[in-house]
Write a protein that holds these residues in place. Structure first.
Motif, PDB file in Angstrom:
ATOM      1  N   PHE A 115       0.652  -1.299  -0.108  1.00 39.25           N
ATOM      2  CA  PHE A 115      -0.311   0.183  -0.155  1.00 39.25           C
ATOM      3  C   PHE A 115       0.875   1.379  -0.006  1.00 39.25           C
ATOM      4  O   PHE A 115       0.600   2.462   0.734  1.00 39.25           O
ATOM      5  CB  PHE A 115      -1.020   0.026   1.250  1.00 39.25           C
ATOM      6  CG  PHE A 115      -2.171   0.897   0.860  1.00 39.25           C
ATOM      7  CD1 PHE A 115      -3.125   0.526  -0.064  1.00 39.25           C
ATOM      8  CD2 PHE A 115      -1.866   2.129   1.905  1.00 39.25           C
ATOM      9  CE1 PHE A 115      -4.076   1.884   0.413  1.00 39.25           C
ATOM     10  CE2 PHE A 115      -3.169   2.912   1.593  1.00 39.25           C
ATOM     11  CZ  PHE A 115      -4.216   3.086   0.871  1.00 39.25           C
ATOM     12  N   SER A 116       2.022   1.508  -0.848  1.00 36.00           N
ATOM     13  CA  SER A 116       2.974   2.286  -0.899  1.00 36.00           C
ATOM     14  C   SER A 116       3.260   2.588  -2.053  1.00 36.00           C
ATOM     15  O   SER A 116       2.086   2.480  -2.745  1.00 36.00           O
ATOM     16  CB  SER A 116       4.473   1.852  -0.106  1.00 36.00           C
ATOM     17  OG  SER A 116       5.037   3.020  -0.108  1.00 36.00           O
ATOM     18  N   CYS A 117       4.334   3.150  -2.830  1.00 32.25           N
ATOM     19  CA  CYS A 117       4.054   3.652  -3.928  1.00 32.25           C
ATOM     20  C   CYS A 117       4.453   2.941  -4.770  1.00 32.25           C
ATOM     21  O   CYS A 117       4.345   3.364  -6.286  1.00 32.25           O
ATOM     22  CB  CYS A 117       5.804   4.213  -3.782  1.00 32.25           C
ATOM     23  SG  CYS A 117       5.788   5.507  -2.307  1.00 32.25           S
ATOM     24  N   ASN A 118       4.010   1.631  -4.967  1.00 31.19           N
ATOM     25  CA  ASN A 118       3.731   0.738  -5.846  1.00 31.19           C
ATOM     26  C   ASN A 118       2.769   0.321  -6.243  1.00 31.19           C
ATOM     27  O   ASN A 118       2.588  -0.416  -7.136  1.00 31.19           O
ATOM     28  CB  ASN A 118       4.730  -0.857  -5.626  1.00 31.19           C
ATOM     29  CG  ASN A 118       5.696  -0.780  -5.720  1.00 31.19           C
ATOM     30  OD1 ASN A 118       6.808   0.298  -5.920  1.00 31.19           O
ATOM     31  ND2 ASN A 118       7.299  -1.194  -4.832  1.00 31.19           N
ATOM     32  N   CYS A 119       1.538   0.911  -5.288  1.00 31.44           N
ATOM     33  CA  CYS A 119       0.611   0.643  -5.236  1.00 31.44           C
ATOM     34  C   CYS A 119      -0.403   1.651  -5.953  1.00 31.44           C
ATOM     35  O   CYS A 119      -0.061   2.793  -5.524  1.00 31.44           O
ATOM     36  CB  CYS A 119      -0.224   0.459  -3.562  1.00 31.44           C
ATOM     37  SG  CYS A 119      -2.343   0.068  -3.829  1.00 31.44           S
ATOM     38  N   PRO A 120      -0.658   1.189  -7.182  1.00 29.36           N
ATOM     39  CA  PRO A 120      -0.998   2.387  -7.607  1.00 29.36           C
ATOM     40  C   PRO A 120      -2.319   3.262  -7.307  1.00 29.36           C
ATOM     41  O   PRO A 120      -3.578   2.513  -6.610  1.00 29.36           O
ATOM     42  CB  PRO A 120      -1.788   1.748  -9.111  1.00 29.36           C
ATOM     43  CG  PRO A 120      -1.008   0.256  -8.924  1.00 29.36           C
ATOM     44  CD  PRO A 120      -1.143  -0.450  -7.572  1.00 29.36           C
ATOM     45  N   ALA A 240       4.003   5.365  -9.164  1.00 32.83           N
ATOM     46  CA  ALA A 240       2.495   4.866  -9.131  1.00 32.83           C
ATOM     47  C   ALA A 240       1.247   4.697  -8.067  1.00 32.83           C
ATOM     48  O   ALA A 240       0.229   4.989  -8.397  1.00 32.83           O
ATOM     49  CB  ALA A 240       2.183   3.131  -9.681  1.00 32.83           C
ATOM     50  N   GLY A 241       2.128   5.069  -7.427  1.00 35.94           N
ATOM     51  CA  GLY A 241       1.110   4.898  -6.369  1.00 35.94           C
ATOM     52  C   GLY A 241       1.029   6.925  -5.116  1.00 35.94           C
ATOM     53  O   GLY A 241       0.680   6.748  -4.223  1.00 35.94           O
TER      54      GLY A 241
END
Length: 309
Positions: A115-120, A240-241
């Motif tokens: 739920f960090s910066c890789n989560c769109p 993406a996040g």
């Protein structure tokens, strides 16, 4: 003489009961711990989702306020019955509140994007909406049992920590935003909201129609959930996040503009540890609820604190 003494003793006993009840229910109830004997029962409110309901044993008040607690954990972990949640619920129940600690769908659990910066960003919004839906389902379940559970459905206060804080703030303030409009709000109206290190998608949706008494705890140096307005998890714009969130300071400023009761508790050196620290601030929380929600005072304040780990 014996009959007279017996009558006098019984009358004195009844007076003591009345005085005790009056003190417990009128003078200090809802602000101080005046009860010791509480009970807890677990209910399933939707599918396999459960909630724990805390209240006083043999309570004479049938229209008590209801607090609904939403735990943290990044939408992938955490439990409604962790020790800190249990202690908090028991503490508030001893003050005379009805308290429900709820589970919700951990939609990010096991997801490699987390739920960090890789989560769109769109998945983050979907996550927020998902948990708000569960909060509303739990609330409606409780309202449907209001007579049995003996609480006032017109005095419901949401409380959340971290992910739970984001969830309760979004549930209250984002109800007119497109993604949240489809949720089962029905006639549910909350009378107060308390956030431990939370933020919302867009503070512009806080209006005179949606604003309610709000208490906000936050550390200025929180690098996960922004204290003011900043990217969630401080993600770079090309990630993406990347999504901007409005944190406690921005929310407080908006409520001040609208002249709505609020208290901002801020630690200028605090980090995201303020997602859990407020569980020990029950005296301050109870005072805020009693004054601003139950007594409908319009107190607007900022409290600066420094927590020692």
């Amino acid at each position: 003489m014996r009959i007279y003494l017996a009558f006098l003793k019984r009358a004195t006993f009844l007076i003591l009961i009345v005085l005790t009840t009056t003190i417990g229910n009128s003078q200090t109830r809802y602000e101080q711990k005046v009860f010791s004997d509480i009970k807890m029962k677990t209910y399933t409110y939707a599918d396999t989702l459960k909630l724990d309901f805390y209240s006083i044993k043999k309570d004479t008040v049938t229209k008590k306020p209801l607090l609904i607690l939403v735990h943290g954990g990044g939408f992938s972990g955490g439990k409604r019955d962790n020790p800190s949640e249990i202690k908090f619920c028991e503490d508030m129940a001893k003050r005379g509140y009805a308290v429900a600690s709820i589970s919700y769908r951990l939609v990010r659990k096991g997801n490699p994007l987390g739920f960090s910066c890789n989560c769109p960003a769109d998945q983050k919004i979907e996550t927020f909406v998902s948990v708000s839906k569960d909060i509303l389902k739990a609330t409606q379940f409780l309202i449907d049992k209001k007579d049995k559970l003996e609480f006032n459905p017109e005095n419901i206060i949401l409380i959340g920590s971290s992910a739970g804080a984001e969830a309760v703030l979004n549930t209250v303030f984002m109800k007119n935003e497109f993604s949240f409009k489809k949720l089962p709000y029905a006639t549910i109206k909350y009378k107060g909201v308390i956030s431990f290190a939370g933020a919302i998608v867009n503070a512009n949706y806080i209006t005179k129609n949606t604003a309610i008494p709000t208490m906000l705890f936050h550390g200025v140096k929180d690098n996960l959930v922004p204290y003011s307005t900043a990217p969630h998890h401080l993600c770079e714009e090309d990630k993406a996040g990347f999504i901007m969130l409005d944190g406690s300071l921005t929310i407080a400023e908006k409520l001040e503009q609208l002249d709505v009761a609020h208290t901002l508790v801020v630690d200028k050196s605090g980090t995201h540890n303020w997602a859990s620290i407020p569980y020990s601030y029950t005296n301050l929380i109870a005072k805020f609820i009693k004054q601003n929600v139950l007594e409908k005072q319009n107190i607007q304040s900022t409290i600066k604190v420094k927590h020692k780990n």
